[in-house]
Design a protein around this motif. Structure first.
Motif, PDB file in Angstrom:
ATOM      1  N   ILE A   1       0.851  -1.196   0.000  1.00  0.00           N
ATOM      2  CA  ILE A   1       0.000   0.000   0.000  1.00  0.00           C
ATOM      3  C   ILE A   1       0.882   1.239   0.000  1.00  0.00           C
ATOM      4  O   ILE A   1       0.727   2.136  -0.839  1.00  0.00           O
ATOM      5  N   THR A   2       1.814   1.291   0.933  1.00  0.00           N
ATOM      6  CA  THR A   2       2.729   2.427   1.023  1.00  0.00           C
ATOM      7  C   THR A   2       3.525   2.609  -0.260  1.00  0.00           C
ATOM      8  O   THR A   2       3.710   3.737  -0.725  1.00  0.00           O
ATOM      9  N   TYR A   3       3.979   1.516  -0.835  1.00  0.00           N
ATOM     10  CA  TYR A   3       4.859   1.571  -2.004  1.00  0.00           C
ATOM     11  C   TYR A   3       4.063   1.583  -3.310  1.00  0.00           C
ATOM     12  O   TYR A   3       3.935   2.619  -3.977  1.00  0.00           O
ATOM     13  N   GLN A   4       3.584   0.416  -3.702  1.00  0.00           N
ATOM     14  CA  GLN A   4       3.018   0.271  -5.039  1.00  0.00           C
ATOM     15  C   GLN A   4       1.719   1.041  -5.226  1.00  0.00           C
ATOM     16  O   GLN A   4       1.525   1.701  -6.249  1.00  0.00           O
ATOM     17  N   LYS A   5       0.815   0.945  -4.253  1.00  0.00           N
ATOM     18  CA  LYS A   5      -0.421   1.715  -4.389  1.00  0.00           C
ATOM     19  C   LYS A   5      -0.107   3.203  -4.424  1.00  0.00           C
ATOM     20  O   LYS A   5      -0.669   3.950  -5.233  1.00  0.00           O
ATOM     21  N   GLY A   6       0.796   3.636  -3.558  1.00  0.00           N
ATOM     22  CA  GLY A   6       1.169   5.043  -3.544  1.00  0.00           C
ATOM     23  C   GLY A   6       1.732   5.511  -4.862  1.00  0.00           C
ATOM     24  O   GLY A   6       1.432   6.618  -5.339  1.00  0.00           O
ATOM     25  N   GLY A   7       2.557   4.676  -5.489  1.00  0.00           N
ATOM     26  CA  GLY A   7       3.111   5.033  -6.790  1.00  0.00           C
ATOM     27  C   GLY A   7       2.046   5.155  -7.854  1.00  0.00           C
ATOM     28  O   GLY A   7       2.065   6.064  -8.704  1.00  0.00           O
ATOM     29  N   ARG A   8       1.074   4.245  -7.842  1.00  0.00           N
ATOM     30  CA  ARG A   8      -0.034   4.299  -8.813  1.00  0.00           C
ATOM     31  C   ARG A   8      -0.907   5.547  -8.582  1.00  0.00           C
ATOM     32  O   ARG A   8      -1.434   6.123  -9.537  1.00  0.00           O
ATOM     33  N   ILE A   9      -1.043   5.962  -7.341  1.00  0.00           N
ATOM     34  CA  ILE A   9      -1.823   7.164  -7.043  1.00  0.00           C
ATOM     35  C   ILE A   9      -1.133   8.398  -7.613  1.00  0.00           C
ATOM     36  O   ILE A   9      -1.774   9.285  -8.178  1.00  0.00           O
ATOM     37  N   LEU A  10       0.183   8.470  -7.471  1.00  0.00           N
ATOM     38  CA  LEU A  10       0.912   9.585  -8.078  1.00  0.00           C
ATOM     39  C   LEU A  10       0.738   9.601  -9.593  1.00  0.00           C
ATOM     40  O   LEU A  10       0.627  10.665 -10.209  1.00  0.00           O
ATOM     41  N   HIS A  11       0.702   8.419 -10.195  1.00  0.00           N
ATOM     42  CA  HIS A  11       0.518   8.349 -11.648  1.00  0.00           C
ATOM     43  C   HIS A  11      -0.857   8.887 -12.042  1.00  0.00           C
ATOM     44  O   HIS A  11      -0.987   9.602 -13.049  1.00  0.00           O
ATOM     45  N   MET A  12      -1.876   8.574 -11.257  1.00  0.00           N
ATOM     46  CA  MET A  12      -3.203   9.119 -11.538  1.00  0.00           C
ATOM     47  C   MET A  12      -3.213  10.637 -11.406  1.00  0.00           C
ATOM     48  O   MET A  12      -3.802  11.344 -12.229  1.00  0.00           O
ATOM     49  N   LEU A  13      -2.547  11.147 -10.362  1.00  0.00           N
ATOM     50  CA  LEU A  13      -2.519  12.596 -10.167  1.00  0.00           C
ATOM     51  C   LEU A  13      -1.795  13.280 -11.314  1.00  0.00           C
ATOM     52  O   LEU A  13      -2.225  14.349 -11.794  1.00  0.00           O
ATOM     53  N   ARG A  14      -0.707  12.692 -11.770  1.00  0.00           N
ATOM     54  CA  ARG A  14       0.002  13.234 -12.933  1.00  0.00           C
ATOM     55  C   ARG A  14      -0.926  13.321 -14.136  1.00  0.00           C
ATOM     56  O   ARG A  14      -0.929  14.317 -14.864  1.00  0.00           O
ATOM     57  N   ASN A  15      -1.732  12.306 -14.338  1.00  0.00           N
ATOM     58  CA  ASN A  15      -2.651  12.284 -15.479  1.00  0.00           C
ATOM     59  C   ASN A  15      -3.731  13.350 -15.341  1.00  0.00           C
ATOM     60  O   ASN A  15      -4.129  13.983 -16.329  1.00  0.00           O
ATOM     61  N   ILE A  16      -4.210  13.567 -14.125  1.00  0.00           N
ATOM     62  CA  ILE A  16      -5.292  14.527 -13.901  1.00  0.00           C
ATOM     63  C   ILE A  16      -4.841  15.957 -14.155  1.00  0.00           C
ATOM     64  O   ILE A  16      -5.537  16.738 -14.811  1.00  0.00           O
ATOM     65  N   ILE A  17      -3.658  16.330 -13.658  1.00  0.00           N
ATOM     66  CA  ILE A  17      -3.251  17.736 -13.737  1.00  0.00           C
ATOM     67  C   ILE A  17      -2.295  18.020 -14.888  1.00  0.00           C
ATOM     68  O   ILE A  17      -2.052  19.188 -15.211  1.00  0.00           O
TER      69      ILE A  17
END
Length: 849
Positions: A429-445
């Motif tokens: 969760i801390t690692y892989q999920k967190g990395g995927r969340i950053l990728h989503m944020l990059r896509n949004i903004i």
């Protein structure tokens, strides 16, 4: 830190079992995730700051025979805000000789109490926040006498490690290295062992002249001593947290590189010196890439990377001096099978020098601020160096690792203020999920805003302790948007959306309605921005939508009925999706949609349908020639060749791939699938593969040959013994297990002993697979002793459970084998079954402790 064990554990365990024909025992889930756990009720706040570290000066020497460190520490501090007359330092398991305040160059003794965990010191007077003071402590650190608890990510927490200190293990170097994260630096020097503390440092190490030393910062002096030793002094002029302090000592080869006038160096065991540039050589390019991408030049004085034998944690981003497990040391042949894994680890640890070392999470609750960023750096590097397909494969695997982990430990908040133990924060969760969340944020903004926001975050928080809200505020400052909805949804919550996707076409109105339904059991409703591409006549029209409700529908016009409606067209959502459409749209998706996940999704549909759908078989034919090797490898390994239609359509292409695909992993996958046919016509192909430069291809060839001609495979295995690494060792062990010759025990036993770190897990399963086939009691007794030593090293209930269950299965198998023989063979098999059973019971007793 690269979370190597946690990322790979399940694949290693299951792969080791199934690869040798054993069934997979079930793993009992931990009860620590239950709400009855009282530890989960504790709010895990950031540490209160009474005193601030300013500077730490250490003078240390080592007693190899006793596994002791003799140290002197001069610690400069100041009160954080309020006036204070006391100081609490973390100091675990030490002998404290002297505690004093330094005044005018003299040490004035101070009163203190010590409970083997913390030093409670009464200062000589009250100090205000405007006043610094220096405390001197003389001590002996005794890490091997300390009882400590590790985690799945950090399998031990002794802080200071003596490797083969007596030189009694002939195939292992003598080394010393440290591991500070989470709070183990205080095992080898007194400090305030909290992430929200930062200070400069100076460490002097006295060692035998034959040893090389490494620490944080710059080597400022080397002094030869009258007793034949040498004292090296390393100085760090920029502040960083105590968990990032490090030392390494050993007979290393040091290969020098440079970047913008700063030293870049690689410390390896001497046999790997000639491969240093192949292993680490892209580091200067990474330094340039990350510095430019983040708009913040690498801030530290140097960058060194060192390997450590028996390292407990994959890799660790000690400031200016990353420590890697020995798995990083690979020959040119091994690197052919590595699929850029080494480079993602190197990128991960280097990126931490911005996210973790420069701006540091203020508490373990906020660990993901460090680790999700470093996890995402792997994607960024692969995207830059090897293209978007390689990056998206990494992203896909990260998502799978997160989802798979939920089967064993349950879901939790990303930023987690309630946990059983701080070590539990080191998870997918801390690692892989967190990395995927950053990728989503990059896509949004968008890319420009995303990387500008990271720059603002770093410049605002350099040399400070941070939490997730600091990251949010940086993104809000740049974008001008309120992003609480995103952070509340993803950072301060748990779970993920599950989407049911369906379509309604109206040919009269020339419209298509996309119906999105959130079907997760959790009542939480996710806000999900995404792109939808509608393909008409070979062209795609993009539409942006945001799902706000449990069920939403979006209607779009078309001229000609679309060939494909591609929901989440950027393939960024961390979600499970059930997409209701016919296979023709997947075929079109493979041939027209551009992304790795577009093609992978289509391939997975085709794999499911390949037995009875000619169009699916045609897609797989195309995919065998995909531009990206990872997808070619996937298809080559999953073709159902026992289906006559599949075989007729693909066997020619697959055979050519096995012979000459430019990527070793693809050749190996093709050979492994061809081996399933057990067709004598491929014997020459398998024999030829055993001469390949790739160990993985050699392994596939040897295993394939063993299915056709066990005697020939055995002869070739004997010839390959002298230069066998990686998968080839596994293949040789498999051949020897098939033969069941006790004379081969020496090779299997020796290779197991030579393996260390996380790779020892897989080696243990291979060893047990061999022992399951050999009727030789001394070999079984010796092997079980070696494997017990491994379990003592890992101290993992997960590992113990798997091995225990497998020992039970092997014990039953040997008992069954004994039932069909008589005399001495029967007696020996029963003895072995009993040894296996008792070894299993011992592991189960450990689990209950």
């Amino acid at each position: 830190m690269n979370h190597y064990l946690k990322q790979s554990l399940w694949g290693v365990l299951i792969g080791g079992l199934t690869g040798l024909g054993m069934s997979t025992p079930l793993l009992a889930q931990s009860d620590k995730t239950t709400q009855e756990d009282p530890a989960l009720k504790i709010y895990r706040a950031a540490a209160t700051k009474v005193n601030d570290l300013v500077h730490t000066k250490l003078d240390v020497r080592f007693d190899y025979a006793k596994r002791y460190l003799y140290g002197k520490a001069w610690i400069t501090l100041k009160p954080h805000f309020y006036t204070t007359d006391s100081l609490t330092l973390d100091a675990k398991g030490m002998d404290i000789k002297t505690v004093a305040i330094v005044k005018d160059g003299k040490n004035i003794p101070l009163k203190y109490t010590y409970d083997q965990q913390q030093l409670q010191i009464r200062l000589d007077k009250s100090y205000t926040a405007a006043t610094q003071y220096v405390v001197f402590i003389e001590y002996t650190a005794k890490p091997n006498e300390l009882t400590v608890k590790g985690s799945a990510a950090i399998t031990d927490a002794k802080g200071l490690y003596f490797i083969n200190p007596d030189g009694t293990e002939p195939n292992k170097p003598t080394q010393i290295w440290t591991q500070g994260e989470t709070e183990a630096s205080s095992v080898w020097f007194p400090t305030i062992d909290r992430t929200n503390q930062k200070c400069t440092q100076e460490i002097s190490m006295t060692v035998q002249k034959k040893y090389v030393t490494l620490s944080n910062g710059k080597l400022v002096s080397q002094k030869n001593n009258a007793d034949g030793t040498r004292t090296d002094t390393w100085k760090m002029d920029l502040p960083h947290s105590p968990y990032l302090f490090m030392m390494a000592v050993g007979e290393y080869a040091v290969v020098k590189d440079s970047w913008r006038g700063k030293e870049v160096s690689y410390y390896l065991e001497k046999p790997y010196e000639k491969y240093a540039k192949q292993i680490f050589g892209n580091t200067p390019e990474m330094l340039t890439f990350f510095s430019q991408l983040l708009g913040y030049e690498y801030p530290w004085v140097k960058y060194a990377q060192v390997t450590g034998r028996d390292y407990v944690s994959g890799a660790m981003e000690n400031t200016t001096a990353t420590l890697h497990g020995e798995f990083m040391q690979k020959t040119d042949r091994e690197l052919l099978d590595n699929n850029n894994y080494n480079e993602t680890v190197i990128a991960h640890e280097l990126y931490h020098h911005w996210f973790g070392d420069l701006a540091t999470s203020e508490s373990w609750s906020n660990l993901t601020v460090n680790e999700s960023s470093a996890n995402y750096s792997e994607y960024l590097w692969l995207e830059h160096k090897y293209g978007k397909d390689a990056a998206d494969e990494n992203g896909y695997e990260a998502g799978v690792n997160y989802l798979t982990s939920l089967r064993y430990s349950g879901d939790k908040d990303l930023v987690r203020f309630h946990y059983h133990d701080k070590e539990d924060m080191f998870d997918a969760i801390t690692y892989q999920k967190g990395g995927r969340i950053l990728h989503m944020l990059r896509n949004i903004i968008g890319d420009s805003a995303f990387f500008k926001s990271l720059q603002v975050y770093l410049k605002t928080n350099a040399f400070k302790a941070t939490e997730a809200h600091h990251l949010r505020l940086a993104f809000e400052e740049v974008t001008g948007q309120d992003l609480n909805w995103f952070f509340n949804q993803w950072y301060f919550g748990k779970g993920f959306p599950e989407l049911d996707i369906s379509y309604k076409y109206n040919e009269t109105a020339k419209t298509v309605t996309v119906i999105l339904q959130q079907i997760q059991r959790d009542p939480k409703v996710w806000q999900l921005p995404m792109a939808v591409d509608i393909y008409e006549g070979g062209k795609a029209t993009r539409h942006q939508l945001t799902m706000h409700n449990r069920i939403d529908s979006f209607t779009y016009s078309y001229t000609v009925k679309p060939d494909l409606v591609n929901v989440d067209a950027d393939k960024v959502l961390l979600a499970k999706m059930d997409d209701h459409r016919d296979f023709s749209s997947y075929f079109y998706q493979y041939t027209h949609a551009p992304l790795y996940m577009d093609r992978r999704d289509a391939i997975e549909e085709a794999i499911q349908r390949q037995g009875n759908d000619p169009q699916a078989i045609k897609l797989l034919q195309l995919a065998l020639k995909d531009k990206y090797h990872g997808l070619r490898s996937m298809v080559a390994g999953k073709l159902k060749l026992k289906n006559s239609a599949v075989k007729a359509a693909t066997i020619g292409i697959l055979t050519e791939i096995a012979k000459q695909d430019p990527h070793a992993l693809v050749r190996a996958a093709a050979l492994e699938n061809l081996a399933e046919l057990k067709d004598p016509q491929y014997k020459a192909l398998f024999v030829n593969a055993t001469k390949d430069k790739s160990y993985g291809v050699e392994a596939a060839g040897l295993s394939g040959l063993a299915t056709l001609d066990a005697d020939s495979a055995y002869i070739i295995a004997k010839k390959l013994e002298s230069d066998a690494k990686g998968k080839l060792v596994s293949a040789i062990v498999g051949v020897y297990a098939q033969k069941g010759n006790a004379a081969d025990t020496g090779f299997v036993s020796t290779r197991f002993e030579e393996t260390s770190g996380q790779d020892k897990l897989n080696a243990a399963f291979e060893y047990l697979g061999f022992l399951s086939k050999v009727n030789n009691t001394p070999a079984v007794v010796k092997g079980l002793g070696q494997i017990k030593g491994m379990t003592d090293q890992f101290k993992s209930n997960q590992v113990n459970t798997y091995i225990s269950n497998w020992l039970d299965e092997i014990s039953r198998k040997k008992s069954d084998d004994a039932a069909v023989v008589t005399g001495t063979p029967r007696e020996e098999l029963l003895k072995q079954a009993d040894y296996m059973r008792k070894a299993s019971e011992a592991l189960k007793a450990k689990i209950k402790e």
